[in-house]
Enzyme design. Structure first.
Site, PDB file in Angstrom:
ATOM      1  N   GLU A 152     -69.298  54.351  32.623  1.00  0.00           N
ATOM      2  CA  GLU A 152     -68.494  55.523  32.300  1.00  0.00           C
ATOM      3  C   GLU A 152     -69.372  56.483  31.509  1.00  0.00           C
ATOM      4  O   GLU A 152     -70.422  56.081  30.979  1.00  0.00           O
ATOM      5  CB  GLU A 152     -67.275  55.144  31.446  1.00  0.00           C
ATOM      6  CG  GLU A 152     -67.580  54.847  29.986  1.00  0.00           C
ATOM      7  CD  GLU A 152     -68.113  53.439  29.752  1.00  0.00           C
ATOM      8  OE1 GLU A 152     -67.878  52.576  30.615  1.00  0.00           O
ATOM      9  OE2 GLU A 152     -68.763  53.225  28.719  1.00  0.00           O
TER      10      GLU A 152
ATOM     11  N   LYS B 290     -82.114  57.528  25.788  1.00  0.00           N
ATOM     12  CA  LYS B 290     -81.241  56.716  26.647  1.00  0.00           C
ATOM     13  C   LYS B 290     -81.969  56.146  27.866  1.00  0.00           C
ATOM     14  O   LYS B 290     -81.597  55.098  28.371  1.00  0.00           O
ATOM     15  CB  LYS B 290     -80.022  57.520  27.090  1.00  0.00           C
ATOM     16  CG  LYS B 290     -78.966  57.647  25.997  1.00  0.00           C
ATOM     17  CD  LYS B 290     -77.654  58.161  26.558  1.00  0.00           C
ATOM     18  CE  LYS B 290     -76.554  58.153  25.509  1.00  0.00           C
ATOM     19  NZ  LYS B 290     -76.732  59.231  24.493  1.00  0.00           N
TER      20      LYS B 290
ATOM     21  N   SER C 221     -83.884  61.707  18.633  1.00  0.00           N
ATOM     22  CA  SER C 221     -83.397  60.953  19.800  1.00  0.00           C
ATOM     23  C   SER C 221     -83.318  61.769  21.084  1.00  0.00           C
ATOM     24  O   SER C 221     -83.377  61.205  22.174  1.00  0.00           O
ATOM     25  CB  SER C 221     -82.030  60.333  19.491  1.00  0.00           C
ATOM     26  OG  SER C 221     -81.115  61.330  19.065  1.00  0.00           O
TER      27      SER C 221
END
Ligand SMILES: *Cc1c(COP(=O)(O)O)cnc(C)c1O
Length: 428
Positions: free
Chosen positions: A145, A123, A412
């Site tokens: 959010e 991310k 990931s």
């Protein structure tokens, strides 16, 4: 059998790769502009901007700014330097030999180690891209959010670095449940907005964040956490993640002299999958596989297997596969991995599914837990439960393999966040 486009002399690969890395020409940290989406943000019939006209104008201005800024030296250099000196790129590829042997020995399993990035997941790649874009556009605040808090922590990190105020909306229930991430965001200087309405989870956090954004969309930047939402977000987030695929292709060729037979990634919204897929898109011998969560069962509310079990529809500003009820409302979803429980999926994945360029499968919570433990016990790598879905599918295939196949998995994220939960669930 060698993949077709590995070339007739695979031994040449490493030399070529070396030439590529020593070329004086600068390699863009975002890569070349890709053919899709079209200027309206469509991947075939999917994507677009299903938003009111005033928002469409703002989304268009973000698209224009992104396409202009991404070509500037200032932006490219800043991003490239941060990749190297801040995130720790390139992340290595690791050949998981003990796990491969455990799974039968025919399949060779390789991991692209995005878990080793600063903040522990892929991310950070798009969070940095978005925060820098917001800064270069002169925005005064980043709003986002978060559900489990992963996107929130990545954005809070990137905003601290870029020196731009950050506001994270989070449901009251999630705030109580995900305390370590809330603490991290506070330490990083983000303002946490406690959303105490409705379900007090992600769904209402989205509404709250969006409402705050609409107060001043000229000056605020809404940072979307995956390849979803209205154009240009599916394109931008993919471009920011594409570094994973570009590195992986080069590294894999240098290690093995060939291309992988399969490139596999878990799919929630689909950003880590788009990142690694995009490096192999033009290599037809490489099969691209996205793995969704089939959760507890295939009943409504028990899974989040959008591409496997959903239908095309429109929601959250874009057209894609959705898990929707007859009224067009999102169905409830579940996965043991909170990063995967989203009732839609990035529009480019919908397009790749329909065109057959990628295939999508689902694995359940149980298989995910087994894979989580297998990687931990055989390799000393604790994966995120999200990433363990991709691993679980590969382990299932590996046990059936009757010839040598190479699987490259996008790992990931790391599983620190999941360790207590898994230990409790399995009674360790
Ligand atoms: C958020 C998250 C995901 C899911 O997001 P995608 O956009 O589908 O990649 C997967 N893995 C990890 C570790 C995550 O934090």
């Amino acid at each position: 059998m060698l993949p077709k486009d590995a070339g007739p002399r695979p031994r040449n690969w490493p030399a070529q790769v070396e030439q590529m890395t020593t070329t004086p020409e600068r390699v863009s940290p975002i890569g070349a502009v890709q053919a899709l989406p079209d200027t309206g943000g469509f991947f075939g019939p999917y994507g677009g901007q299903a938003v009111p006209p005033h928002l469409k104008a703002i989304m268009d201005s973000i698209a224009d700014a992104y396409l202009a800024i991404r070509e500037t030296d200032a932006y490219q250099q800043e991003l490239a330097e941060l990749h190297t000196h801040y995130v720790g790129r390139p992340s290595p590829i690791y050949h998981a030999r003990r796990l491969s042997a455990h799974a039968g020995g025919q399949a060779e399993i390789y991991l692209k180690r995005e878990d080793l990035n600063h903040t522990g997941a892929h991310k950070i790649n798009h969070a940095l891209g978005e925060a820098l874009l917001a800064k270069h556009m002169g925005k005064t605040r980043v709003i986002a959010e978060t559900g489990a808090g992963q996107h929130g922590v990545a954005m809070a990190t990137a905003c601290a670095l870029a020196g731009i105020p950050c506001e994270i909306h989070m449901g009251a229930i999630d705030i109580a449940k995900e305390h370590p991430n809330v603490t991290k965001m506070k330490i990083l200087g983000a303002r946490i907005v406690n959303v105490d309405s409705g379900t007090r989870t992600l769904k209402d956090a989205v509404d709250s964040a969006f409402e705050a954004y609409l107060k001043d969309p000229e000056n605020y930047f809404y940072a979307i956490g995956s390849v979803v939402g209205p154009h240009p977000f599916p394109m931008m987030v993919r471009d920011f993640q594409a570094i994973v695929g570009r590195e992986a292709r080069q590294q894999f060729a240098a290690m093995t002299g060939a291309l992988p037979d399969y490139v596999v990634a878990c799919v929630g919204g689909g950003s880590n999958a788009m990142g690694i897929f995009s490096g192999f898109m033009d290599a037809p011998s490489v099969r691209l596989v996205g793995v969704e969560p089939s959760g507890r069962s295939l009943a409504i509310g028990d899974h989040a297997a959008t591409l496997s079990l959903g239908k095309p529809g429109t929601m959250h500003g874009f057209h894609s596969y959705m898990l929707q009820d007859d009224q067009g409302q999102p169905q409830p979803v579940h996965s043991i991995a909170s990063g995967l429980d989203y009732p839609s999926v990035g529009p480019e994945h919908a397009y790749l599914k329909d065109t057959g360029r990628a295939e999508y499968h689902a694995v359940d919570d149980r298989a995910c837990l087994d894979a989580f433990m297998d990687l931990s016990r055989f390799e000393g790598i604790i994966p995120a439960l999200e990433s363990a879905h991709a691993l679980a599918w590969v382990l299932q295939q590996a046990r059936k393999a009757d010839r040598r196949l190479r699987y490259l998995i996008n790992l990931s994220g790391r599983g620190d966040k999941d360790a207590d939960f898994v230990a409790e669930t399995l009674g360790l």
